[in-house]
Design a protein around this motif. Structure first.
Motif, PDB file in Angstrom:
ATOM      1  N   THR A  94       0.833  -1.201   0.000  1.00 22.80           N
ATOM      2  CA  THR A  94       0.000   0.000   0.000  1.00 22.80           C
ATOM      3  C   THR A  94       0.867   1.250   0.000  1.00 22.80           C
ATOM      4  OG1 THR A  94      -1.785  -1.135   1.179  1.00 22.80           O
ATOM      5  CG2 THR A  94      -1.764   1.269   1.282  1.00 22.80           C
ATOM      6  N   GLU A 106       2.600   1.580  -3.504  1.00 20.42           N
ATOM      7  CA  GLU A 106       1.705   2.027  -4.574  1.00 20.42           C
ATOM      8  C   GLU A 106       1.520   3.537  -4.573  1.00 20.42           C
ATOM      9  OE1 GLU A 106      -1.814  -0.182  -3.851  1.00 20.42           O
ATOM     10  OE2 GLU A 106      -0.980  -2.083  -4.568  1.00 20.42           O
ATOM     11  N   ALA A 161      -4.686   5.735   3.223  1.00 16.53           N
ATOM     12  CA  ALA A 161      -4.497   4.594   2.316  1.00 16.53           C
ATOM     13  C   ALA A 161      -4.514   3.278   3.087  1.00 16.53           C
ATOM     14  CB  ALA A 161      -3.191   4.748   1.550  1.00 16.53           C
ATOM     15  N   LEU A 162      -3.857   3.229   4.241  1.00 17.98           N
ATOM     16  CA  LEU A 162      -3.833   2.005   5.044  1.00 17.98           C
ATOM     17  C   LEU A 162      -5.211   1.705   5.619  1.00 17.98           C
ATOM     18  CD1 LEU A 162      -0.442   2.532   6.911  1.00 17.98           C
ATOM     19  CD2 LEU A 162      -0.943   0.769   5.204  1.00 17.98           C
ATOM     20  N   ALA A 182      -7.076   0.211   2.773  1.00 18.88           N
ATOM     21  CA  ALA A 182      -6.556  -1.089   2.366  1.00 18.88           C
ATOM     22  C   ALA A 182      -7.018  -2.193   3.310  1.00 18.88           C
ATOM     23  CB  ALA A 182      -5.032  -1.048   2.309  1.00 18.88           C
TER      24      ALA A 182
END
Length: 403
Positions: free
Chosen positions: A361, A364, A394-395, A398
């Protein structure tokens, strides 16, 4: 009759109107037939204001005198809450940490509680009074006032709940409870109805500011549940306790971040026994806490050691490390624009896919990882501080923590 121990943070006591609201909440709890002990923090940003005032008259104030100064903030809060309760016809008494009997060691500005004499509290409760206690402070055997460090009022409250054998400790703050991530960075962060001591301790140590880590440790040690709630409404918050069926829920429970990070690297030093001690012993003697430590593999008999400290300790730590580095014929490098981002959850060590997902993640999104450290229930990455909002969101996405 049930014993109720509550703690109110500075934002809940920021002005006269909020103090009256808190007093009304305490009065109603007392009117229900409960014995009530309340720990209070200093009003709003008053502690920061006192620190700034101290540094305006002395750039390096003595720690004992700082404790004398900073302890006044909680005393102001306690007396004002007591006055507000008195105005509402509720029997009350305010007590400072020394008056109550909170004994600490002699470590000014970061004291540890040694013992709590509960005789005065029980005597006041037997008189039918609510007891309002100053958080954050105690007293040494010599009679000197000490403070417990930032977030110490949480520790005071849980310590009192443990000493009084209360069924739980309620911590009232300006947020609804513990979220899967900081809702200021992640709008879709979810309120957790419950979380284990172990997971909460990791979140607190890695940057979550909802409840202090030392308070969580005490709660776990004495099996006292801690409920974190908002002081602005009556809805339930998050219960911190021993937890339920760990295997039946998601492994990752939350994302924590900490932007108070600086890194120091000592490179080109001899790879022999005692080298790490020569670096970290002087730091310990100076009272500097070191967090992440990584030692690189020896190349041609030379080693490299990197570690992180808080930005407040960065200057002192760098000065000490530079001196040690010269003695060891090594070179010292540093960076102060870093942060830590962590995923926390029971069972991470037995789920290798979680680490892979975290690293992919970050990759990316082009977020470079400077350092990595792990525990049984945590994976922490040190990254550039400017990338924290993007990385946390983002985490969170994800690991699907919003659902």
């Amino acid at each position: 009759m049930t014993l109720v121990v509550q703690k109110y943070g500075g934002s809940s006591l920021a002005n006269a109107e909020r103090i009256r609201v808190v007093a009304d909440r305490i009065r109603r709890k007392h009117a229900e037939g409960n014995e009530v002990v309340v720990v209070v923090s200093a009003m709003g940003d008053s502690t920061d204001d006192l620190i700034a005032l101290a540094h305006s008259v002395n750039p390096e104030p003595d720690r004992r005198e700082m404790d004398m100064l900073l302890s006044t903030g909680e005393t102001v809060s306690a007396t004002l809450v007591a006055m507000a309760l008195d105005a509402q016809q509720c029997p009350v008494v305010s007590l400072t940490g020394p008056q109550l009997g909170i004994q600490t060691d002699r470590s000014h500005s970061r004291a540890l509680i040694v013992d709590i004499n509960t005789d005065r509290v029980h005597a006041e409760l037997n008189r039918g009074r609510c007891v309002i206690v100053t958080g954050f402070q105690g007293v040494t055997d010599e009679g000197d006032v000490t403070t417990l460090g930032r977030g110490g009022s949480d520790t005071s409250a849980v310590a009192l709940a443990c000493a009084l054998e209360a069924p739980r400790c309620e911590i009232f703050t300006d947020v609804d409870g513990v979220y899967t991530a900081d809702p200021r960075l992640v709008p879709n962060a979810r309120l957790l109805p419950e979380i284990s001591y172990e997971e909460m301790l990791e979140l607190a140590q890695r940057g979550a500011r909802v409840v202090h880590a030392r308070a969580v440790e005490l709660g776990e040690l004495y099996s006292v549940p801690i409920e974190v709630r908002s002081s602005f409404h009556e809805r339930p918050g998050t219960l911190i306790h021993r937890g339920g069926a760990m295997e039946t829920r998601k492994r990752v429970r939350g994302i924590a971040h900490d932007t108070d990070v600086a890194k120091i690297t000592v490179a080109g030093i001899p790879d022999r026994p005692g080298i790490a001690r020569s670096i970290f012993a002087p730091l310990a003697e100076a009272g500097i806490n070191v967090d992440v430590i990584i030692q690189a593999s020896s190349i041609e008999g030379l080693a490299e050691i990197s570690f992180t400290v808080s930005r407040a300790d960065f200057g002192s730590a760098l000065e000490i490390t530079n001196r040690v580095g010269q003695e060891l014929s090594g070179r010292v490098e540093s960076a102060s624009n870093l942060a830590k981002v962590s995923i926390v959850g029971t069972g991470l060590q037995s789920t290798p896919g979680d680490a892979a997902l975290m690293f992919s993640t970050m990759a990316e999104r082009g977020v470079n990882i400077d350092m990595i450290t792990t525990s049984d229930i945590r994976i922490t990455c040190v990254i550039d501080a400017t990338r924290v909002p993007e990385a946390v969101q983002a985490l969170h996405d994800a690991f699907e923590l919003e659902s």
